[in-house]
Design a protein around this motif. Sequence first.
Motif, PDB file in Angstrom:
ATOM      1  N   PHE B 117      56.813 -78.895-110.335  1.00 18.45           N
ATOM      2  CA  PHE B 117      55.599 -79.567-109.871  1.00 18.45           C
ATOM      3  C   PHE B 117      55.597 -79.601-108.354  1.00 18.45           C
ATOM      4  CE2 PHE B 117      56.716 -83.983-108.521  1.00 18.45           C
ATOM      5  CZ  PHE B 117      58.052 -84.033-108.908  1.00 18.45           C
ATOM      6  N   HIS B 127      56.229 -78.050-101.676  1.00 20.19           N
ATOM      7  CA  HIS B 127      57.306 -77.182-102.117  1.00 20.19           C
ATOM      8  C   HIS B 127      57.537 -77.435-103.607  1.00 20.19           C
ATOM      9  CE1 HIS B 127      60.379 -74.320-101.504  1.00 20.19           C
ATOM     10  NE2 HIS B 127      61.408 -75.126-101.565  1.00 20.19           N
ATOM     11  N   LEU B 128      58.337 -76.573-104.216  1.00 23.11           N
ATOM     12  CA  LEU B 128      58.586 -76.693-105.655  1.00 23.11           C
ATOM     13  C   LEU B 128      59.592 -77.802-105.923  1.00 23.11           C
ATOM     14  CD1 LEU B 128      59.057 -72.883-106.096  1.00 23.11           C
ATOM     15  CD2 LEU B 128      57.062 -74.166-106.861  1.00 23.11           C
ATOM     16  N   ALA B 129      59.211 -78.744-106.764  1.00 21.79           N
ATOM     17  CA  ALA B 129      60.143 -79.807-107.153  1.00 21.79           C
ATOM     18  C   ALA B 129      60.477 -79.620-108.634  1.00 21.79           C
ATOM     19  CB  ALA B 129      59.522 -81.175-106.910  1.00 21.79           C
TER      20      ALA B 129
END
Lengths: 200, 291
Positions: B117, B127-129
């Motif tokens: 997410f 950024h991608l978590a």
Amino acid sequence: MPLAEIQTALARLFTDADARESFGREPGAAGRALGLDDSDARALASLAPHALEDFAASLNAKRALDARKLLALTAQAFGPAFGPRLRAVLDGSPRGAAADALALIASLSNDGAVSAPWAVDVARYEAAFIEMGRRRWGFLVRRFAYPAPVIAVALGRGETFAAIAPRAALAFWARAPGGRLMHRYWPIGRVRIAPHSRNG
Amino acid sequence: MAAAVAAAVEAEAIEVKAQAAQGFLGVGLGYRPSFRADLFANRERVDFLEITADHFFDARREKLDELDLLAAHFPLIPHGLDLSLGSADGVDGAYLDKFAALVERLDPPWWSEHIAFTRAGGIAIGHLACLPYTNEAIDVLASNVERVRRAIATPLILENVTASFVMPGAEMDEAEFVTRALAATGCGWLCDVTNIYTNAFNQGRDLEAEIDGWPWERAVQAHFAGGRLARDGRLIDSHDRPTPPEALRLLANLARRGALCGAILERDEDLPPFGDLLDELDRARATLGLR
């Protein structure tokens, strides 16, 4: 641990240094302020002490890198001062590299204490391209106290300078709807650049 | 719900395989404008390109010309960064529309996004978590993918990401999470071998011991890259070093166990001479048994 609540809390913690600081100091109260119940807050607080800070730092580093890519000439013009100045404007939720870059330029343009005023003009010149890159159509006119377009070309070639005399330049950018960007500049007077070392 | 979605969309996973099986794309590069000139000068050594879809949303004429030029010379796979398929809030409709328009323009055999997410509660993380390894996260992912499918018919494949930390409350390990997420969504796998290695390294896990837990048979495409060691000893997925041997071993494993249709080298920073990237592509081809 409901996903929506935990994601919202994490998003705040990743992007808000004050929220992280509060959470590190008092997870229960700060967690409740973030919408977490006590057990969720405790679970989140059980992460390795620096996990949230490390992730937040990696986000900021990526943000700075993305903005720096848009401001390659400005970074060259400001040298070692560029990084700290950029990091100073990276606060809060990410807003996109172009917006970060333009925020830095605004900060530089409004700073009367910058030691190399020609570098500010380079930054303004580079910012105009970013701004026009975001527009579907329109035009921009910028007047520069220093020959920013000429300095930009020289920086692009990797040249460095000792000093640059003020010489005005006028630059124009235009884009028709759906069209390519058009750019012209007109130096006003003779350009004088002393090459070979960078300085104010 | 996840099971129902899986059943309903299983056909798509088969479609991904069938479509991809029509032609192995080969070994290519994640496109970066900074090496465009070198790319065209060496285009016979780069089989296909992956483009960052977000860079071409709301694109001005210059970017669209660039896209058309690339498409005229290479198969292109669009790869998204910010669809936030794991968001409990759902996906952003405006962003999805832009992605759909790009996919329609390029007509690729598949497109890709992340099991992650990037937005929550109105906040863009940038950024991608990593998602928590829970059944609820899988259900959310499946529901969002279902919505995405209504907008984009082209098969979607999903990428495993690096995890800076593992969220508390995990109900399964990473390999099982990815396996079940792919089953629930019916998507093929964009297997990032470097991300698998990075997570295992940072979490002190034994890759060999868990090798059978990964869904190799669902892999459609691979990513490989190299990262650097941080001062605290963690491995960072920085895409600024050559691919480490551990990741290449996973790539070889993938080639043995899966029906891979393409592999992409990701290199974002500290770009070496372009010849070094071409040599790395050749090493990957050798690893995949292509030469």
